[in-house]
Write a protein that holds these residues in place. Structure first.
Motif, mmCIF file in Angstrom:
data_model
loop_
_atom_site.group_PDB
_atom_site.id
_atom_site.type_symbol
_atom_site.label_atom_id
_atom_site.label_comp_id
_atom_site.label_asym_id
_atom_site.label_seq_id
_atom_site.Cartn_x
_atom_site.Cartn_y
_atom_site.Cartn_z
ATOM 1 N N ARG B 47 40.145 25.518 18.890
ATOM 2 C CA ARG B 47 38.719 25.204 18.795
ATOM 3 C C ARG B 47 38.286 24.261 19.907
ATOM 4 O O ARG B 47 37.200 24.392 20.465
ATOM 5 N N ALA B 50 38.125 26.258 23.123
ATOM 6 C CA ALA B 50 36.967 27.157 23.137
ATOM 7 C C ALA B 50 35.657 26.383 23.238
ATOM 8 O O ALA B 50 34.651 26.923 23.691
ATOM 9 N N VAL B 52 34.159 24.737 20.530
ATOM 10 C CA VAL B 52 33.395 24.634 19.301
ATOM 11 C C VAL B 52 33.756 23.362 18.535
ATOM 12 O O VAL B 52 33.205 23.078 17.487
ATOM 13 N N GLN B 53 34.688 22.599 19.092
ATOM 14 C CA GLN B 53 34.997 21.298 18.514
ATOM 15 C C GLN B 53 35.283 20.334 19.656
ATOM 16 O O GLN B 53 35.848 20.733 20.679
ATOM 17 N N GLN B 54 34.869 19.070 19.511
ATOM 18 C CA GLN B 54 35.089 18.085 20.568
ATOM 19 C C GLN B 54 36.283 17.210 20.213
ATOM 20 O O GLN B 54 36.340 16.678 19.108
ATOM 21 N N LEU B 68 35.456 19.914 29.297
ATOM 22 C CA LEU B 68 34.872 19.282 28.108
ATOM 23 C C LEU B 68 33.366 19.114 28.226
ATOM 24 O O LEU B 68 32.648 19.118 27.227
ATOM 25 N N VAL B 70 31.475 21.221 29.552
ATOM 26 C CA VAL B 70 30.836 22.538 29.534
ATOM 27 C C VAL B 70 30.679 22.997 28.082
ATOM 28 O O VAL B 70 31.653 23.019 27.338
ATOM 29 N N PRO B 71 29.450 23.353 27.644
ATOM 30 C CA PRO B 71 29.289 23.829 26.268
ATOM 31 C C PRO B 71 29.998 25.165 26.044
ATOM 32 O O PRO B 71 30.244 25.912 26.993
ATOM 33 N N ALA B 72 30.315 25.437 24.785
ATOM 34 C CA ALA B 72 31.123 26.609 24.429
ATOM 35 C C ALA B 72 30.606 27.898 25.058
ATOM 36 O O ALA B 72 31.388 28.712 25.562
ATOM 37 N N HIS B 73 29.277 28.082 25.055
ATOM 38 C CA HIS B 73 28.748 29.362 25.505
ATOM 39 C C HIS B 73 28.839 29.551 27.006
ATOM 40 O O HIS B 73 28.566 30.633 27.502
ATOM 41 N N ILE B 77 35.517 31.401 27.503
ATOM 42 C CA ILE B 77 36.806 31.509 26.816
ATOM 43 C C ILE B 77 36.569 32.167 25.457
ATOM 44 O O ILE B 77 35.778 31.675 24.654
ATOM 45 N N GLY B 78 37.217 33.296 25.229
ATOM 46 C CA GLY B 78 37.011 34.041 23.991
ATOM 47 C C GLY B 78 37.876 33.516 22.870
ATOM 48 O O GLY B 78 38.936 32.929 23.106
ATOM 49 N N LEU B 79 37.419 33.727 21.635
ATOM 50 C CA LEU B 79 38.162 33.241 20.478
ATOM 51 C C LEU B 79 38.166 34.326 19.401
ATOM 52 O O LEU B 79 37.130 34.847 19.034
ATOM 53 N N PHE B 81 39.444 35.027 15.468
ATOM 54 C CA PHE B 81 39.936 34.339 14.279
ATOM 55 C C PHE B 81 40.835 35.251 13.439
ATOM 56 O O PHE B 81 40.966 36.442 13.706
#
Lengths: 518, 208
Positions: B47, B50, B52-54, B68, B70-73, B77-79, B81
């Motif tokens: 996470r 990717a 979606v978590q800091q 860090l 750079v925002p997720a979008h 980097i694909g994720l 689940f």
């Protein structure tokens, strides 16, 4: 998830600002010595006593009428189940003034202005609420639990008393608290059906404000009412939380009604549905009767009033005013409701209990909202009396919590990881929100918008305080007509009420179509 | 100059509990399998990478530039689940096209995951394995610079796992996508990856 924090603050701020304005206005005006003086008058406590009495009796009657039907609708195999459920639950969104008038058309003249009439009308509204709240829990009760109890030697009655009832108790108590709150703050019904000699707190606030022009006393009463409602709301929220914790998902198929008790419950349900259809039928028939014959006289009269006074306004202009206000109110209510639901959902995900604060408006009565906004418009920094947006704002504040309540469960059921997926696929936060949450709540939002529109169209409590005399909405005009003597005024009121019912039905049916096609 | 992803001294705490501490790992042009027991913080690491978590401390870089900030979008980097998490309101084709501007690649990707002709199907009509393949195609569609797989076969039965493991390796190799594959299954880790690492070995505190 630092980024979502910024997103959370904006809706919380906007929603809190709007929804809490009237409450804060009432608090500020109410906590003053000259306002609190009213609490020392014995008349006040007679009013409080009658308000409480009618609320308690209405609640007991509503719950008692609803429980057998809840059982039949959610545990037994029932013919025409959907239609029956619709007939039982639709009254909840009908305009209060229209329902009051419908009961006047249905009941004999001797019951006019009596406690009995008020209780019956309140039961008409709230039976559906009880069926929904308790039914949701009852339908999830695992039938094997009752089978287990029976194999342990319990009679059917004892299974109900020792297994079913304890399981349902939180839901029954929660619905009881909700009905008590709604009937305690009831306004439109009492204005139309009640006796002027026996006002409730809401009616007294209205009377003090508009007839005696004693704003301080009205503020004191509004504060008192607010305190009662907040206590009831917190109690109800606590009970509902317990209900949620106890819920265990299970699907027990509906059983055929075998025992005598089961069959009685089934008959009871159909009988109740028939009874709930009666007032609207009586109202419609009455609107086509003049003298002793069938006639369109009242419809002709509201279309082109011949009274000659400036207060006689044609139905076309009243309907246009109502629709204009309702459209504006719906837009605002949907925006506030969506933002509010988002705010509560983001807040609870963070473990903060914002919920009670944001759900407070649901319990705040329409009269408090109207009176609060009136206070702001008179005493606020800018004189807003007669401002066009005042009425839609009031109606939106009444409808927004409803929108919120409808959307919140759906937002909560969305897997938060769907938003992560959208983000890792390159969607910026707002676009990701729209692609996931926006699309998923879209359907429910259409339904909620229809409901908000219906509520705004029939809204009376807030509108009564805010509308301009020369621009009444349909419910206001109905009450105004009823305030004047004579068959002509009563007949015109029934015709207007039927027009309002028809418009409400069109709105609800159209949005229901739109919802299923989304 | 380091080529690819570097995680340096990463630390994450949640509600007072340390999930990761002083974690360091680098991933170049390769498939790395990350092994560790459940609850050891593998998902947390993914996470963070990717976006979606800091994390609370440490750095994450790509070719020496800070990720860090750079925002997720925008990280590319694909994720994927454990659950496919297909958007329930979109068709299979529109799910795959979600992250790309032109949808002409959908057919190609459907062929790649061996589900040709599935574009108009609704997600709820797919089997578990099919849904997970679609999720994979959806993540690969925007040509991510790296793919993170968080126990993607965890919910599937053994036979299907084995088939998919080979398929995914081929898919990643043919699209030249570096990847981190998280699992707690040693056999799966060795079958899919060029290199296998243990989460415990990456963290300084747990070594001392």
């Amino acid at each position: 998830m630092i980024r979502s924090r910024g997103l959370a603050i904006a809706p919380v701020g906007v929603v809190a600002l709007f929804l809490l304005i009237p409450v804060v206005a009432v608090l500020i005006a109410g906590i003053r010595p000259e306002s609190l003086e009213i609490l020392l008058e014995s008349r006040t406590w007679r009013v409080v006593g009658f308000t409480t009495l009618q609320a308690l009796l209405s609640t007991v009657v509503s719950v008692a009428l609803a429980l057998p039907a809840t059982y039949a609708l959610h545990r037994l195999r029932l013919r025409m189940r959907r239609l029956t459920l619709a007939v039982l639950t639709v009254p909840f969104v009908l305009p209060t003034v229209v329902v009051g008038l419908a009961f006047r058309a249905l009941l004999p003249e001797s019951l006019n202005g009596t406690l009995t009439a008020i209780i019956l009308a309140h039961a008409f509204f709230n039976v559906g609420l009880v069926i929904r709240v308790v039914g949701g829990v009852w339908s999830r009760l695992d039938g094997r639990m009752q089978d287990a109890a029976r194999t342990l030697g319990l009679s059917s009655f004892n299974v109900f008393r020792r297994v079913t009832l304890p399981y349902l108790r939180p839901a029954i108590l929660a619905s009881t608290a909700l009905v008590a709150m709604f009937t305690f703050t009831s306004f439109g019904v009492i204005m139309v059906l009640g006796s002027p000699a026996q006002p409730t707190i809401e009616v007294e606030i209205y009377r003090r404000t508009t007839q005696i022009l004693d704003i301080s006393a009205a503020a004191g009463l509004a504060l008192l009412q607010l305190v009662v409602v907040v206590v009831a709301l917190i109690w109800s929220a606590a009970l509902q939380r317990r209900t949620v914790m106890r819920m265990r998902q299970s699907s027990t198929p509906a059983l055929p009604a075998i025992s005598a008790v089961d069959r009685l419950c089934v008959y009871w349900t159909y009988l109740l549905a028939l009874a709930l259809a009666l007032p609207v039928l009586a109202l419609t028939l009455r609107s086509f009767r003049a003298g002793n014959q069938w006639s369109l006289q009242w419809y002709q009269q509201i279309a082109a009033p011949s009274g000659g006074t400036t207060r006689d306004i044609g139905a076309f202009s009243i309907v246009t005013t109502s629709l204009r206000y309702a459209v504006l109110a719906t837009i605002l209510a949907v925006v506030l409701g969506v933002l509010g639901a988002m705010a509560v959902q983001l807040a609870t995900r963070r473990g903060v209990t914002l919920e009670a604060t944001l759900l407070l408006p649901l319990g705040v009565s329409a009269v408090t909202i109207g009176f609060g906004l009136l206070l702001v418009s008179i005493r606020g920094p800018v004189d807003l009396r007669g401002w066009t947006f005042l009425v839609p704002l009031g109606q939106a504040l009444v409808a927004a919590p409803l929108v919120m309540m409808l959307l919140l469960p759906i937002l909560r059921s969305i897997d938060p990881r769907l938003r992560y997926v959208a983000a890792t696929l390159g969607s910026p936060p707002l676009k990701a929100w729209w692609a996931v949450d926006g699309r998923l709540i879209g359907r429910a939002t259409v339904g909620a918008a229809g409901l908000a529109c219906a509520v705004s169209l029939g809204e009376f409590g807030a509108t009564a305080f805010l509308a301009r005399v020369d621009e009444p909405t349909i419910p206001l005009q109905i009450v105004r007509l009823l305030g004047r003597p004579g068959e002509a005024n009563f007949g015109s009121a029934t015709a207007l009420a039927v027009v309002l019912l028809a418009i409400t039905a069109v709105v609800l049916i159209t949005t229901e179509r739109g919802r299923t096609q989304w | 100059m380091v080529n690819g992803l570097e995680v340096i001294d990463l630390g994450v705490t949640y509600e007072g509990e340390t999930l990761l501490s002083h974690l360091t790992v680098g991933v170049g042009d390769e498939i790395v399998a990350l092994l560790g027991p459940s609850g050891s913080g593998k998902s947390t690491l993914l996470r963070c990478i990717a976006g979606v978590q800091q994390p609370d401390s440490g750095r994450i870089t790509w070719n020496d530039t800070d990720l860090l900030a750079v925002p997720a979008h925008q990280r590319g980097i694909g994720l994927v689940f454990q659950d496919p998490l297909l958007f329930p309101h979109l068709s299979v084709g529109r799910n795959i096209a979600f992250g790309i501007k032109d949808s002409s690649r959908v057919t190609e990707l459907l062929a790649l995951i061996r589900l040709p002709g599935y574009a108009d199907r609704k997600p709820e009509t797919l089997s578990g394995g099919e849904a997970q393949r679609v999720a994979l195609a959806r993540a690969l569609a925007p040509r991510p610079r790296m793919l993170l797989l968080d126990e993607p076969f965890g919910a599937l039965d053994t036979d299907l796992r084995r088939t998919l493991t080979t398929e995914v390796r081929e898919l990643l190799k043919s699209t030249h996508t570096p990847a981190i594959h998280v699992t707690h299954d040693e056999d799966e880790a060795h079958a899919i990856a060029d290199r296998v690492v243990y989460l415990a070995d990456l963290q300084r505190s747990s070594r001392s």
